[in-house]
Design an enzyme around this catalytic site. Structure first.
Site, mmCIF file in Angstrom:
data_model
loop_
_atom_site.group_PDB
_atom_site.id
_atom_site.type_symbol
_atom_site.label_atom_id
_atom_site.label_comp_id
_atom_site.label_asym_id
_atom_site.label_seq_id
_atom_site.Cartn_x
_atom_site.Cartn_y
_atom_site.Cartn_z
ATOM 1 N N ASP A 46 0.847 -1.206 0.000
ATOM 2 C CA ASP A 46 0.000 0.000 0.000
ATOM 3 C C ASP A 46 0.879 1.251 0.000
ATOM 4 O OD1 ASP A 46 -2.915 1.135 0.820
ATOM 5 O OD2 ASP A 46 -1.354 2.283 1.856
ATOM 6 N N TYR A 51 2.940 9.842 -0.103
ATOM 7 C CA TYR A 51 4.099 9.271 0.607
ATOM 8 C C TYR A 51 5.428 9.537 -0.107
ATOM 9 C CZ TYR A 51 0.234 6.484 2.607
ATOM 10 O OH TYR A 51 -0.955 6.072 3.171
ATOM 11 N N LYS A 76 -2.848 5.934 -4.154
ATOM 12 C CA LYS A 76 -3.986 6.817 -3.843
ATOM 13 C C LYS A 76 -3.854 8.183 -4.498
ATOM 14 C CE LYS A 76 -3.836 4.606 0.692
ATOM 15 N NZ LYS A 76 -2.412 4.533 1.089
ATOM 16 N N HIS A 109 -7.877 9.286 -1.757
ATOM 17 C CA HIS A 109 -7.215 9.262 -0.437
ATOM 18 C C HIS A 109 -8.084 9.866 0.671
ATOM 19 C CE1 HIS A 109 -2.865 9.182 1.280
ATOM 20 N NE2 HIS A 109 -3.736 8.941 2.240
HETATM 21 N N1 LIG Z 1 -5.498 6.108 3.870
HETATM 22 C C1 LIG Z 1 -4.948 6.895 4.763
HETATM 23 O O1 LIG Z 1 -5.313 8.065 4.946
HETATM 24 C C2 LIG Z 1 -3.820 6.375 5.597
HETATM 25 C C3 LIG Z 1 -3.385 7.093 6.713
HETATM 26 C C4 LIG Z 1 -2.352 6.581 7.458
HETATM 27 C C5 LIG Z 1 -1.770 5.369 7.109
HETATM 28 N N2 LIG Z 1 -2.187 4.700 5.991
HETATM 29 C C6 LIG Z 1 -1.582 3.421 5.567
HETATM 30 O O2 LIG Z 1 -1.633 2.517 6.663
HETATM 31 C C7 LIG Z 1 -0.319 2.036 6.920
HETATM 32 C C8 LIG Z 1 -0.156 1.656 8.377
HETATM 33 O O3 LIG Z 1 -0.411 2.753 9.230
HETATM 34 P P1 LIG Z 1 0.732 3.437 10.113
HETATM 35 O O4 LIG Z 1 2.030 3.260 9.440
HETATM 36 O O5 LIG Z 1 0.276 4.812 10.418
HETATM 37 O O6 LIG Z 1 0.655 2.658 11.492
HETATM 38 P P2 LIG Z 1 0.685 1.137 12.003
HETATM 39 O O7 LIG Z 1 0.937 0.192 10.906
HETATM 40 O O8 LIG Z 1 -0.506 0.972 12.866
HETATM 41 O O9 LIG Z 1 1.921 1.179 12.998
HETATM 42 C C9 LIG Z 1 3.225 1.375 12.545
HETATM 43 C C10 LIG Z 1 4.140 1.513 13.774
HETATM 44 O O10 LIG Z 1 4.121 0.300 14.522
HETATM 45 C C11 LIG Z 1 5.452 -0.248 14.595
HETATM 46 N N3 LIG Z 1 5.285 -1.700 14.475
HETATM 47 C C12 LIG Z 1 5.016 -2.415 13.356
HETATM 48 N N4 LIG Z 1 4.887 -3.711 13.647
HETATM 49 C C13 LIG Z 1 5.073 -3.831 14.978
HETATM 50 C C14 LIG Z 1 5.061 -4.928 15.864
HETATM 51 N N5 LIG Z 1 4.847 -6.164 15.434
HETATM 52 N N6 LIG Z 1 5.308 -4.685 17.185
HETATM 53 C C15 LIG Z 1 5.545 -3.434 17.619
HETATM 54 N N7 LIG Z 1 5.560 -2.354 16.829
HETATM 55 C C16 LIG Z 1 5.323 -2.549 15.512
HETATM 56 C C17 LIG Z 1 6.201 0.382 13.453
HETATM 57 O O11 LIG Z 1 7.574 0.483 13.744
HETATM 58 P P3 LIG Z 1 8.733 -0.270 12.871
HETATM 59 O O12 LIG Z 1 8.612 0.234 11.463
HETATM 60 O O13 LIG Z 1 9.991 0.178 13.532
HETATM 61 O O14 LIG Z 1 8.477 -1.730 12.994
HETATM 62 C C18 LIG Z 1 5.562 1.774 13.402
HETATM 63 O O15 LIG Z 1 6.121 2.624 14.383
HETATM 64 C C19 LIG Z 1 0.560 3.193 6.458
HETATM 65 O O16 LIG Z 1 1.914 2.834 6.337
HETATM 66 C C20 LIG Z 1 -0.109 3.565 5.171
HETATM 67 O O17 LIG Z 1 0.232 2.665 4.142
HETATM 68 C C21 LIG Z 1 -3.221 5.179 5.241
#
Ligand SMILES: NC(=O)c1ccc[n+]([C@@H]2O[C@H](COP(=O)([O-])OP(=O)(O)OC[C@H]3O[C@@H](n4cnc5c(N)ncnc54)[C@H](OP(=O)(O)O)[C@@H]3O)[C@@H](O)[C@H]2O)c1
Length: 275
Positions: A46, A51, A76, A109
């Site tokens: 994704d 980004y 997106k 998005h």
């Molecule tokens: N559509 C939208 O508006 C929108 C908005 C925000 C995000 N997104 C998408 O959703 C994806 C995920 O959201 P996000 O990146 O905000 O947050 P997330 O996936 O909920 O959390 C990521 C965080 O958790 C850590 N992490 C990952 N796996 C872990 C585990 N097993 N144990 C402990 N910590 C862990 C990561 O650190 P490390 O990298 O150090 O492991 C990072 O700090 C984004 O990357 C993006 O693609 C979409």
């Protein structure tokens, strides 16, 4: 390997994808993180124009040696491209950045007030043109989805929304499921902005199965029929996040996790997003 769900047009989508927002400080870091994820068994990536990593993400996909048709790729459309009447060019720009002939899923998005219906019309044109296998929404609340559906000839395949145990958005999720729109969870682990993974209820359930709290939260999403796209740049945590198919939460545990809802957002409210 992640199990798959079926979109409303019969295209299948792996239930776990790799989120790539801020996955690397440099293009090289982003490239390496995506290559590692593909090596770890991820087949769903994704990204988004916002980004600014479509180039390294696409390069990693192309150079992985995995057949293109085995990887599900989402990107997106950003709000300024909607405001600037630049939707079709933005889509072509994303394809070019990724270096791909087609996308698997193209998402709006965020909803842009006053442009929701006209944006969807152009998304439908893009879909009919055949260079994306599905189109969908992101961050659309019920009233935004209703606006899309009013004139839609193509039902959105997904709605990617902030979704984790502290923000379960049951109203939006139920509405989307009722309309045949698959909910996708962004920030499924609560991102780095909230201490979700230290929650005592999750720690207790994780202990019972010998799993991590991250795995419990991802499993909860999948059992409820939703895609989740956790982001991790680490080889170990990527591997952990995709190993969620060898245990099953009880109905009572699913309810306990639902009950953790606090209505806490880490991101913007879709009615007040500014570009
Ligand atoms: N559509 C939208 O508006 C929108 C908005 C925000 C995000 N997104 C998408 O959703 C994806 C995920 O959201 P996000 O990146 O905000 O947050 P997330 O996936 O909920 O959390 C990521 C965080 O958790 C850590 N992490 C990952 N796996 C872990 C585990 N097993 N144990 C402990 N910590 C862990 C990561 O650190 P490390 O990298 O150090 O492991 C990072 O700090 C984004 O990357 C993006 O693609 C979409």
């Amino acid at each position: 390997m992640a199990k798959k769900f079926l979109l409303n047009n019969d295209v299948s989508i792996p239930s776990i994808g790799l989120g790539t927002y801020k996955i690397g400080l440099t293009d090289d870091d982003s490239y390496r993180a995506v290559r590692t994820a593909l090596d770890n068994g991820y087949r769903h990536i994704d990204t988004a124009t916002l980004y600014q990593n479509e180039k390294p993400v696409g390069k990693a996909i192309r150079e992985s040696g995995i057949p293109r048709e085995d990887i599900f790729v989402t990107t997106k459309l950003w709000g300024t491209d909607i405001l600037n009447n630049n939707i079709k060019k933005a889509f072509e720009g994303s394809l070019k950045n990724l270096g791909l002939d087609y996308l698997d899923l193209y998402l709006v998005h965020w909803p842009v007030k006053g442009k929701i219906s006209s944006t969807w019309k152009e998304m439908e044109d893009i879909y009919i043109d055949g260079k994306t296998r599905a189109i969908g929404l992101s961050n659309h609340l019920i009233h935004h989805v209703e606006e899309v559906l009013k004139d839609a000839t193509v039902i959105p395949a997904v709605n990617q929304i902030e979704l984790h145990p502290y923000l379960i958005q049951q109203d939006v999720v139920s509405f989307c499921i009722e309309k045949g729109i698959l909910p996708e969870a962004w920030s499924p682990l609560g991102s780095s902005k909230m201490p979700l993974l230290q929650d005592e209820v999750l720690i207790w359930i994780a202990g019972k199965y010998g799993k991590s709290t991250a795995q419990v939260v991802l499993r909860w999403n999948i059992q409820k029929g939703r895609v989740a796209i956790p982001k991790s740049a680490s080889h170990e945590r990527q591997a952990e996040n995709i190993q969620v198919f060898d245990f099953e939460l009880t109905d009572d545990e699913v309810k306990q996790i639902d009950n953790l809802d606090k209505g806490h957002r880490t991101g913007a409210h879709p009615d007040y997003i500014e570009f």
